[in-house]
Design a protein around this motif. Structure first.
Motif, PDB file in Angstrom:
ATOM      1  N   HIS A  95      15.247  10.014  64.972  1.00  0.00           N
ATOM      2  CA  HIS A  95      15.114  10.589  66.308  1.00  0.00           C
ATOM      3  C   HIS A  95      15.667   9.642  67.373  1.00  0.00           C
ATOM      4  N   GLY A  96      16.004  10.227  68.525  1.00  0.00           N
ATOM      5  CA  GLY A  96      16.383   9.435  69.696  1.00  0.00           C
ATOM      6  C   GLY A  96      17.445   8.398  69.390  1.00  0.00           C
ATOM      7  N   ASN A  97      17.172   7.149  69.772  1.00  0.00           N
ATOM      8  CA  ASN A  97      18.113   6.050  69.561  1.00  0.00           C
ATOM      9  C   ASN A  97      17.815   5.239  68.307  1.00  0.00           C
ATOM     10  N   SER A  98      16.890   5.700  67.487  1.00  0.00           N
ATOM     11  CA  SER A  98      16.591   5.013  66.229  1.00  0.00           C
ATOM     12  C   SER A  98      17.600   5.423  65.152  1.00  0.00           C
ATOM     13  N   ASP A  99      17.652   4.630  64.085  1.00  0.00           N
ATOM     14  CA  ASP A  99      18.556   4.942  62.975  1.00  0.00           C
ATOM     15  C   ASP A  99      18.243   6.311  62.381  1.00  0.00           C
ATOM     16  N   LYS A 100      19.301   6.962  61.882  1.00  0.00           N
ATOM     17  CA  LYS A 100      19.178   8.328  61.363  1.00  0.00           C
ATOM     18  C   LYS A 100      19.794   8.443  59.968  1.00  0.00           C
ATOM     19  N   PRO A 101      19.157   7.865  58.975  1.00  0.00           N
ATOM     20  CA  PRO A 101      19.692   8.020  57.613  1.00  0.00           C
ATOM     21  C   PRO A 101      19.653   9.483  57.197  1.00  0.00           C
TER      22      PRO A 101
END
Length: 306
Positions: A95-101
């Motif tokens: 989500h948002g600006n976090s990592d998105k594996p």
């Protein structure tokens, strides 16, 4: 009516005043100052977190819901709460600006979710926060308690956040979830728009809705699919919980029916239930003044208890 010179001046003055008001009015979270906190999880993800408010105040950790972001809490971080409390928000993995594996396994590991919360607590240097969890965060909090226990927490506020999946208590708005995982952009956007509207009984204004839609669309279809289908029944664990607990629930919630909040309050010893009549899935936004007042009182009492 003929346009006289006086009327012309009045129109120009009105337009200029309206433009000035629009120019100085802050947008959704616009101009809010926060300290960024970069978090690394044990499984190697970078999580985007933010610190707001009074750096020496009692601590509150906010955890948002499915397909949302830390921006969901703008009516809390931009409020009187920030004068009294140290507030930490963050974007869940995916989500948002976090990592998105894209690997669905990264969203189905209970320990990984629990470790993520602990990583945020550690990176922010939180000592004994009250955790406020909205919607899907009921799962995340359950993951945290199962993985790390309740020893570092002062209290929990479940906000329309079930601790058990019960088909009888699932609202009609969740029919949009499978379509929100579609790779077809038209289908995805239409479902996300419908889902977002369904999260409110008192609808947000156009500007806020556009911002919410933007951060909802930052969550990729494969991430949404990975988040779905996780079993949840934390009844036994929650029945042994020895923490102050506030259960906040909108009476008109179309995601998790009121019965879900009533169930949580009945399971957890000493839990207090606060029902918001005329409010949907998002009481912290739909009735922010009441929500913020109740949360402040709860946090003060929880900190004293612990």
């Amino acid at each position: 009516m003929p346009m006289t010179a006086r009327n012309s001046r009045l129109v120009k003055t009105t337009i200029a005043a309206a433009w000035l008001v629009a120019a100085v009015q802050p947008g959704f979270g616009e101009g809010m100052k926060y300290k960024p906190i970069m978090v690394k999880t044990p499984d190697g993800l970078t999580i985007s977190a933010q610190e707001w408010g009074n750096p020496t105040g009692p601590e509150i950790l906010f955890i948002h819901g499915f397909s949302q972001s830390h921006l969901s809490w703008m009516r809390q971080v931009d409020s009187e709460l920030a004068k009294e409390f140290r507030i930490i928000t963050y974007d869940l993995r995916g989500h948002g600006n976090s990592d998105k594996p894209l690997d669905p396994a990264r969203y189905r590991d209970s320990k990984a979710w629990g470790d993520e919360v602990q990583a945020v607590i550690d990176a922010a240097g939180l000592k004994r926060p009250v955790v406020v969890g909205w919607s899907y965060a009921g799962r995340v909090i359950s993951d945290y308690l199962a993985t790390h226990g309740a020893g570092q927490l002062a209290g929990i506020n479940f906000v329309d956040a079930p601790i058990k999946v019960d088909p009888a208590l699932i609202g009609d708005n969740l029919k949009n979830l499978p379509l929100m995982a579609s790779e077809d952009l038209v289908t995805n956007i239409a479902a996300t728009r419908a889902f977002l509207h369904g999260c409110f009984s008192k609808q947000p204004g156009a500007d806020d809705y556009e911002t919410m839609l933007a951060f909802n669309m930052m969550v990729l279809p494969k991430v949404r699919a990975g988040l779905g289908g996780r079993p949840l029944d934390a009844t036994e664990m929650m029945s042994k919980l020895k923490l102050p607990v506030l259960v906040t629930h909108g009476a008109e919630d179309r995601n998790a029916r009121l019965g879900a909040g009533q169930y949580t309050a009945s399971v957890i010893p000493g839990a207090k239930l606060s029902v918001y009549d005329g409010i949907g899935h998002s009481p912290f936004y739909e009735d922010a003044p009441r929500f913020n007042t109740e949360l402040a009182s709860f946090v003060r009492a929880a900190v004293k208890t612990n």
